[in-house]
Design a protein around this motif. Sequence first.
Motif, PDB file in Angstrom:
ATOM      1  N   VAL A 328      -7.877 -10.429  -5.333  1.00 58.84           N
ATOM      2  CA  VAL A 328      -8.815 -10.894  -6.364  1.00 58.84           C
ATOM      3  C   VAL A 328      -8.442 -10.296  -7.719  1.00 58.84           C
ATOM      4  N   LEU A 329      -8.095  -9.025  -7.733  1.00 59.02           N
ATOM      5  CA  LEU A 329      -7.717  -8.366  -8.983  1.00 59.02           C
ATOM      6  C   LEU A 329      -6.458  -8.997  -9.575  1.00 59.02           C
ATOM      7  N   PHE A 330      -5.463  -9.288  -8.728  1.00 60.00           N
ATOM      8  CA  PHE A 330      -4.232  -9.924  -9.217  1.00 60.00           C
ATOM      9  C   PHE A 330      -4.566 -11.267  -9.864  1.00 60.00           C
ATOM     10  N   HIS A 331      -5.490 -12.008  -9.251  1.00 64.95           N
ATOM     11  CA  HIS A 331      -5.853 -13.310  -9.801  1.00 64.95           C
ATOM     12  C   HIS A 331      -6.610 -13.155 -11.114  1.00 64.95           C
ATOM     13  N   LEU A 332      -7.467 -12.141 -11.184  1.00 61.02           N
ATOM     14  CA  LEU A 332      -8.208 -11.903 -12.424  1.00 61.02           C
ATOM     15  C   LEU A 332      -7.276 -11.510 -13.562  1.00 61.02           C
ATOM     16  N   ASP A 333      -6.156 -10.893 -13.221  1.00 63.56           N
ATOM     17  CA  ASP A 333      -5.214 -10.419 -14.234  1.00 63.56           C
ATOM     18  C   ASP A 333      -4.293 -11.528 -14.727  1.00 63.56           C
ATOM     19  N   SER A 334      -4.440 -12.733 -14.176  1.00 58.51           N
ATOM     20  CA  SER A 334      -3.597 -13.857 -14.581  1.00 58.51           C
ATOM     21  C   SER A 334      -4.306 -14.687 -15.644  1.00 58.51           C
ATOM     22  N   PRO A 335      -3.565 -15.421 -16.479  1.00 58.45           N
ATOM     23  CA  PRO A 335      -4.190 -16.218 -17.549  1.00 58.45           C
ATOM     24  C   PRO A 335      -5.087 -17.318 -16.977  1.00 58.45           C
ATOM     25  N   GLY A 336      -6.211 -17.541 -17.624  1.00 52.15           N
ATOM     26  CA  GLY A 336      -7.109 -18.617 -17.224  1.00 52.15           C
ATOM     27  C   GLY A 336      -8.089 -18.264 -16.134  1.00 52.15           C
ATOM     28  N   ALA A 337      -8.013 -17.062 -15.566  1.00 47.77           N
ATOM     29  CA  ALA A 337      -8.935 -16.677 -14.500  1.00 47.77           C
ATOM     30  C   ALA A 337     -10.336 -16.509 -15.064  1.00 47.77           C
ATOM     31  N   SER A 338     -11.325 -16.903 -14.278  1.00 44.95           N
ATOM     32  CA  SER A 338     -12.700 -16.850 -14.746  1.00 44.95           C
ATOM     33  C   SER A 338     -13.626 -16.352 -13.649  1.00 44.95           C
ATOM     34  N   LEU A 339     -14.628 -15.586 -14.058  1.00 45.95           N
ATOM     35  CA  LEU A 339     -15.673 -15.132 -13.137  1.00 45.95           C
ATOM     36  C   LEU A 339     -17.008 -15.778 -13.510  1.00 45.95           C
ATOM     37  N   ALA A 340     -16.929 -17.038 -13.902  1.00 47.62           N
ATOM     38  CA  ALA A 340     -18.151 -17.754 -14.272  1.00 47.62           C
ATOM     39  C   ALA A 340     -19.072 -17.883 -13.067  1.00 47.62           C
ATOM     40  N   PRO A 341     -20.388 -18.003 -13.305  1.00 44.61           N
ATOM     41  CA  PRO A 341     -21.323 -18.146 -12.180  1.00 44.61           C
ATOM     42  C   PRO A 341     -20.955 -19.321 -11.284  1.00 44.61           C
ATOM     43  N   VAL A 344     -15.908 -19.460  -6.771  1.00 42.81           N
ATOM     44  CA  VAL A 344     -15.503 -18.798  -5.531  1.00 42.81           C
ATOM     45  C   VAL A 344     -14.982 -17.395  -5.826  1.00 42.81           C
ATOM     46  N   LEU A 345     -14.255 -17.254  -6.923  1.00 41.66           N
ATOM     47  CA  LEU A 345     -13.673 -15.961  -7.268  1.00 41.66           C
ATOM     48  C   LEU A 345     -14.762 -14.919  -7.532  1.00 41.66           C
ATOM     49  N   ARG A 346     -15.839 -15.337  -8.197  1.00 39.74           N
ATOM     50  CA  ARG A 346     -16.942 -14.410  -8.466  1.00 39.74           C
ATOM     51  C   ARG A 346     -17.609 -13.978  -7.158  1.00 39.74           C
ATOM     52  N   GLY A 347     -17.848 -14.939  -6.279  1.00 41.35           N
ATOM     53  CA  GLY A 347     -18.445 -14.612  -4.987  1.00 41.35           C
ATOM     54  C   GLY A 347     -17.564 -13.687  -4.167  1.00 41.35           C
ATOM     55  N   ALA A 348     -16.233 -13.949  -4.194  1.00 42.98           N
ATOM     56  CA  ALA A 348     -15.306 -13.099  -3.434  1.00 42.98           C
ATOM     57  C   ALA A 348     -15.289 -11.680  -3.991  1.00 42.98           C
ATOM     58  N   ALA A 349     -15.360 -11.534  -5.309  1.00 40.21           N
ATOM     59  CA  ALA A 349     -15.335 -10.209  -5.921  1.00 40.21           C
ATOM     60  C   ALA A 349     -16.574  -9.403  -5.538  1.00 40.21           C
ATOM     61  N   LEU A 350     -17.748 -10.033  -5.633  1.00 39.35           N
ATOM     62  CA  LEU A 350     -18.983  -9.323  -5.312  1.00 39.35           C
ATOM     63  C   LEU A 350     -19.099  -9.059  -3.811  1.00 39.35           C
ATOM     64  N   LEU A 351     -18.628 -10.000  -2.992  1.00 36.33           N
ATOM     65  CA  LEU A 351     -18.648  -9.795  -1.547  1.00 36.33           C
ATOM     66  C   LEU A 351     -17.734  -8.642  -1.146  1.00 36.33           C
ATOM     67  N   SER A 352     -16.589  -8.528  -1.815  1.00 33.71           N
ATOM     68  CA  SER A 352     -15.666  -7.436  -1.485  1.00 33.71           C
ATOM     69  C   SER A 352     -16.291  -6.080  -1.790  1.00 33.71           C
ATOM     70  N   LEU A 353     -17.114  -6.010  -2.842  1.00 32.34           N
ATOM     71  CA  LEU A 353     -17.807  -4.757  -3.148  1.00 32.34           C
ATOM     72  C   LEU A 353     -18.732  -4.353  -2.002  1.00 32.34           C
ATOM     73  N   CYS A 354     -19.511  -5.315  -1.509  1.00 33.61           N
ATOM     74  CA  CYS A 354     -20.468  -5.015  -0.441  1.00 33.61           C
ATOM     75  C   CYS A 354     -19.743  -4.625   0.847  1.00 33.61           C
ATOM     76  N   LEU A 355     -18.706  -5.371   1.208  1.00 32.41           N
ATOM     77  CA  LEU A 355     -17.966  -5.068   2.429  1.00 32.41           C
ATOM     78  C   LEU A 355     -17.278  -3.709   2.323  1.00 32.41           C
ATOM     79  N   GLN A 356     -16.784  -3.390   1.133  1.00 32.06           N
ATOM     80  CA  GLN A 356     -16.115  -2.104   0.942  1.00 32.06           C
ATOM     81  C   GLN A 356     -17.079  -0.948   1.200  1.00 32.06           C
ATOM     82  N   HIS A 357     -18.291  -1.046   0.689  1.00 36.46           N
ATOM     83  CA  HIS A 357     -19.268   0.031   0.888  1.00 36.46           C
ATOM     84  C   HIS A 357     -19.792   0.045   2.326  1.00 36.46           C
ATOM     85  N   PHE A 358     -19.905  -1.121   2.946  1.00 34.71           N
ATOM     86  CA  PHE A 358     -20.324  -1.173   4.349  1.00 34.71           C
ATOM     87  C   PHE A 358     -19.325  -0.431   5.232  1.00 34.71           C
TER      88      PHE A 358
END
Length: 441
Positions: A328-341, A344-358
């Motif tokens: 996800v980070l690699f994709h965010l670091d590429s041109p044109g990437a967006s975390l708009a509401p 899918v990318l926004r959902g994957a980023a926030l889901l990864s946070l929860c799974l990481q802490h779990f």
Amino acid sequence: MPPRPALNPDPATRAWAPAPAPAPGLLAMRGKLLPLAGLYLVQGLPYGLQSGLLPVLLRARGLSLTRVGLAKALYAPWLFKLVWAPLVDTRGSPRAWLTLSTAALGLVCGLLASHPPAAAGQAGLPVTMAGLLLLLNLAAAVQDVALDTLAVRLLEPAELGPGNTVQVVAYKLGAVLAGGGLLAFVPTLSWPLLFLLLAATYWLAAALTWVAPALRQLPTPLPSEHPRHTLHLGQDLLAVPGTLWTAGFVLTYKLGEQGTSGLFPLLLLDCSISAPELGLWNGVGAVACSIAGSSLGGALLARRRQPLPLLKSALQFRLGVLACQTAVLFHLDSPGASLAPSTVLRGAALLSLCLQHFLGGLVTTTTFTLMMRCSQLAPSALQQATHYSLLATLELLGKLLMGTLAGALADSLGPRLCFSVFLALSAMPMLYLGLAPNTLA
């Protein structure tokens, strides 16, 4: 411990028998876990106070970000627990040390109530307040040693899983209450009232510690007739079976996770996710997921799951989640990437946070169980509390080291290479786990 009743009574009489009473062993374990839960919750208050509440209060009163950050140097007493751990082990009882250190925390909070932080515009932290915060950390670190000593001596081997679940979950709840919980009352309560409330909580906990039946029955080991010198004591502690391997594991098992958990939310903030939304996911959501992971770890250990195989599975899942987060980070670091509401990318980023802490909660609970099991292999003459303090200090050192250096690594290497290093560091404990000695199996 009294024998457990038969689990399968005679089918012919089962329908006529009265409802079975709880097993004596279960009642005894509850009698131990309830006071431990309350004490670990109280133990989490100083961390939440200094990591969540104080930075906001100090910043609101005009202290610079640099000054607020330097206040973390007051955590120093936690890295020197081995200095007083032998005293806790050989002088007095853990209950007495726990009562005195908890009462001392209440006294320091009472003094802090009369010493508010710097007035708006003042350059630095007042010397008196800095000294009181240092004493707060000193008392909290002594309390930590005493409480771990009590847990090591109090819990039976079969109770380590539930006991360490209580430790991790209650500690995190205490940190949340003192950080986010008290922060919600800042507009209503003044600085003196906040610290008087904390002081009253500590004094109540100290009184309950002194009268708790399970803690009063704990035997006090006799002090060693020939106290060991520091060098000899260190050699003897490292000679305990499994200690060298466990020390290496606890020093390194959180390096990659600690780096990503500290940087990834900040990078999401740079990618237009709002601070309130990020606070909800990385604050409340992360703590809830971490507690759920810790509870699952305790439940699995209570079902006779061995720590080493459970750790192997948890570390594999954690590596997979961190790999997805890195993608996800690699994709965010590429041109044109967006975390708009609603993307899918926004959902994957926030889901990864929860799974990481779990998974982080699951790994932490299992690791603490392994540490306690290793310390119980030490003879009482070798001071089990000092042994556990050694492992706990190394565990804290590993997390503080990466938490301190993560930002500098990202600035010097760039996000992509930095997260690749974190991913490699997260794979190391899985390989190291294959070298675990049979004594810990």
